[in-house]
Write a protein that holds these residues in place. Sequence first.
Motif, short mmCIF file in Angstrom:
data_model
loop_
_atom_site.label_atom_id
_atom_site.label_comp_id
_atom_site.label_asym_id
_atom_site.label_seq_id
_atom_site.Cartn_x
_atom_site.Cartn_y
_atom_site.Cartn_z
N VAL A 239 0.82 -1.14 -0.10
CA VAL A 239 0.12 -0.06 0.13
C VAL A 239 0.93 1.31 -0.11
N THR A 240 1.84 1.24 0.84
CA THR A 240 2.56 2.59 1.00
C THR A 240 3.49 2.77 -0.30
N ASP A 241 3.93 1.69 -0.76
CA ASP A 241 4.74 1.80 -2.40
C ASP A 241 4.02 2.79 -3.02
N LYS A 242 2.59 2.47 -3.10
CA LYS A 242 1.80 3.11 -4.16
C LYS A 242 1.26 4.55 -3.56
N VAL A 243 0.88 4.56 -2.38
CA VAL A 243 0.22 5.71 -1.67
C VAL A 243 1.18 6.78 -1.43
N VAL A 244 2.42 6.65 -0.99
CA VAL A 244 3.33 7.61 -0.73
C VAL A 244 3.55 8.47 -1.82
N PRO A 245 4.17 7.97 -2.88
CA PRO A 245 4.78 8.52 -4.10
C PRO A 245 3.58 9.55 -4.53
N VAL A 246 2.29 8.95 -4.55
CA VAL A 246 1.08 9.80 -5.04
C VAL A 246 0.79 11.00 -4.11
N MET A 247 0.82 10.90 -2.81
CA MET A 247 0.54 11.94 -2.05
C MET A 247 1.44 12.89 -1.90
N ALA A 248 2.78 12.26 -1.84
CA ALA A 248 3.98 13.49 -2.07
C ALA A 248 3.76 14.41 -3.31
N VAL A 249 3.85 13.62 -4.55
CA VAL A 249 3.70 14.41 -5.45
C VAL A 249 2.44 15.26 -5.71
N ILE A 250 1.26 14.97 -5.22
CA ILE A 250 0.19 15.81 -5.19
C ILE A 250 0.46 17.05 -4.46
N TYR A 251 1.07 17.04 -3.22
CA TYR A 251 1.15 17.99 -2.32
C TYR A 251 2.31 18.96 -2.86
N VAL A 252 3.42 18.27 -3.37
CA VAL A 252 4.58 19.07 -3.88
C VAL A 252 4.18 19.88 -4.82
N VAL A 253 3.48 19.38 -5.98
CA VAL A 253 2.93 19.91 -7.19
C VAL A 253 1.97 21.16 -6.76
N THR A 254 1.07 20.84 -5.89
CA THR A 254 0.18 21.94 -5.48
C THR A 254 0.76 23.06 -4.87
N VAL A 255 1.69 22.98 -3.83
CA VAL A 255 2.06 24.01 -3.26
C VAL A 255 3.14 24.74 -4.22
N ILE A 256 4.02 23.94 -5.00
CA ILE A 256 4.94 24.70 -6.10
C ILE A 256 4.12 25.54 -6.71
N ALA A 257 2.95 25.20 -7.19
CA ALA A 257 2.12 25.98 -8.03
C ALA A 257 1.67 27.11 -7.44
N LEU A 258 1.44 27.18 -6.12
CA LEU A 258 0.96 28.36 -5.27
C LEU A 258 2.19 29.36 -5.14
N ILE A 259 3.48 28.59 -5.01
CA ILE A 259 4.60 29.59 -4.77
C ILE A 259 4.70 30.22 -6.19
N VAL A 260 4.79 29.60 -7.08
CA VAL A 260 4.93 30.20 -8.68
C VAL A 260 3.99 31.18 -9.11
N GLY A 261 2.78 31.01 -8.55
CA GLY A 261 1.97 32.07 -8.80
C GLY A 261 1.96 33.27 -8.07
N ASN A 262 2.59 33.21 -6.95
CA ASN A 262 3.08 34.33 -5.99
C ASN A 262 4.59 34.54 -5.84
N PHE A 263 5.19 34.34 -6.94
CA PHE A 263 6.81 34.45 -6.98
C PHE A 263 7.31 35.69 -6.54
N THR A 264 6.46 36.75 -6.61
CA THR A 264 6.76 38.27 -6.26
C THR A 264 7.00 38.19 -4.60
N ARG A 265 6.70 37.28 -3.61
CA ARG A 265 6.76 37.21 -2.41
C ARG A 265 7.55 36.27 -1.77
N ILE A 266 8.57 35.55 -2.84
CA ILE A 266 9.78 34.76 -2.55
C ILE A 266 10.54 35.54 -1.61
N PRO A 267 11.22 36.64 -2.25
CA PRO A 267 12.32 37.32 -1.49
C PRO A 267 11.78 37.85 0.01
N TRP A 268 10.45 38.05 0.11
CA TRP A 268 9.94 38.44 1.36
C TRP A 268 9.96 37.37 2.17
#
Length: 518
Positions: A239-268
């Motif tokens: 189960v973990t072989d299948k679920v862990v990569p999926v949940m990690a990728v979903i979370y990482v991609v989601t948050v990176i999209a938020l960061i990129v969409g607000n890249f002007t706040r990164i220096p702050w």
Amino acid sequence: MQSLFDAVNAICGKIQIVSNWFWDFPCNLDWYAAIPVLGNFSLAIILLVGTGIVFTFRLHFVQVKRFKYGLHVLMRRKESSTGISSLTAFLLSTAMRVGPGNILGVTGAISIGGPGALFWMWISAFFGMATSFAESTLSQIFKEKRDDEYVGGMPFYGRKLLKDAAWVGVALSLLYIVYALLCFPAQGFNTISAVGAIAQTVTGKTIATNSTLYWVSFAVLIVLTAIISFGGIKKVTKVTDKVVPVMAVIYVVTVIALIVGNFTRIPWFFAAVFGQAFKPAAVFGGAFGLALSQGIKRGLMSNEAGQGTITMPAAAAEVEHPCEQGCVQALGVFLDTIVICTLTGFVVIMGRVWLTENVDAWFALGKLDKFLASCGALTGSSGLLYNLVTLLVSVCFGLFAFTCLLGFMSFTEMCANRISSKPVFINAVRVLCLVVISFGVITNIAGMDLGALWDLSDFANILMVYCNLPLQYIGFKYVLRAYRHFEKKDGTPFTSETMGLNLPVWDELAKKNARSGK
């Protein structure tokens, strides 16, 4: 039922007082707190970070030197006669490391200690990688073979290091079982909370916690957990072989999209983290020690380096040398804290909700609500994008909690077998685990926000730290001996002769490799 919850809250409140005392000692003594600089460092922080620093230098910065090698071990395809490869063990340990604490813990640390708490998480994680290497290598050295599986971890190496005393193995196994029981309610609570959040996001309606949806979800959760966990570690890893990569990728991609969409706040973001690491803004208490303690404590709760709780999956892996899995498990700390916790930190800090006029309302929110409010500040507090982000975060949150439950169940059973393999005892432990999980779920269904459940995890963590770290120092000479052999790469197999110990598992592997011409 209400009286039961009130009683649990009262008990948890008492436990939290004890937990805080252990976490803060001796900073809670006036004479010590008055010492410049040192007065900000509790014994727990000194031990955790200090151990990481000592191991880092004694192992010549193994977390940097062998980072690439750890990736190589993860990526290679190797058949395993036990069914637990290095990658499988890594994903199983990640299932426990990457839990709700990656969202709740980081959000809580920042809301109490300010953005600077994230800096101290990074520091603790960097040195914690060396600690994780040491405890994982130790687990591999002293692992045992039961039927066709490898077992090991803190109860096993603890017994071997303390004159092979049977009572030590039993005591440490009981300690882990208690640790898991203290953590189960929060994970059950979090899993069902995520189901409710997903349903509300999809339907756009508020769903009562005592509705049919919650009760059905409760039943499904208990049945799934029982079916998967009772099947042994191999079934859990499928189960973990299948679920862990999926949940990690979903979370990482989601948050990176938020960061990129607000890249002007990164220096702050970086200015806030480094600027407030030593002097948090007054709204967060303004105390250096607060940012420090929150960063270290929540970093530990997330990556578990030095706690001994991730040593069992490390021991289960089939590798050619103990240090191989040590290198791999060090990467687990990096992934958990430097990658995933940092992404959570980006959202909370870049959201800057505490800088708005609704600052009091933000601090009054629960940890998950604070995180979602921060998401709202980066996407807009309503609309399709916000709903999509909320849905994805809720899915990840639920998977984080569920995989933690599977890990806890699996290793609780392993520890139970260390005490007694009698079916009656094992089944009793299984049922007890399910009952405790059920309590956490019913707490949610009853509409109770039992924040004290998180306090139980705090107490469980510090108990494990104070038991595991002394064992690390006792066994570190063996870790060094194994690492020197690993570094030589002279073609000699790792055996009992190498270590000056009786290690039947490694002798058997050496003979097997000799017969096959490896």
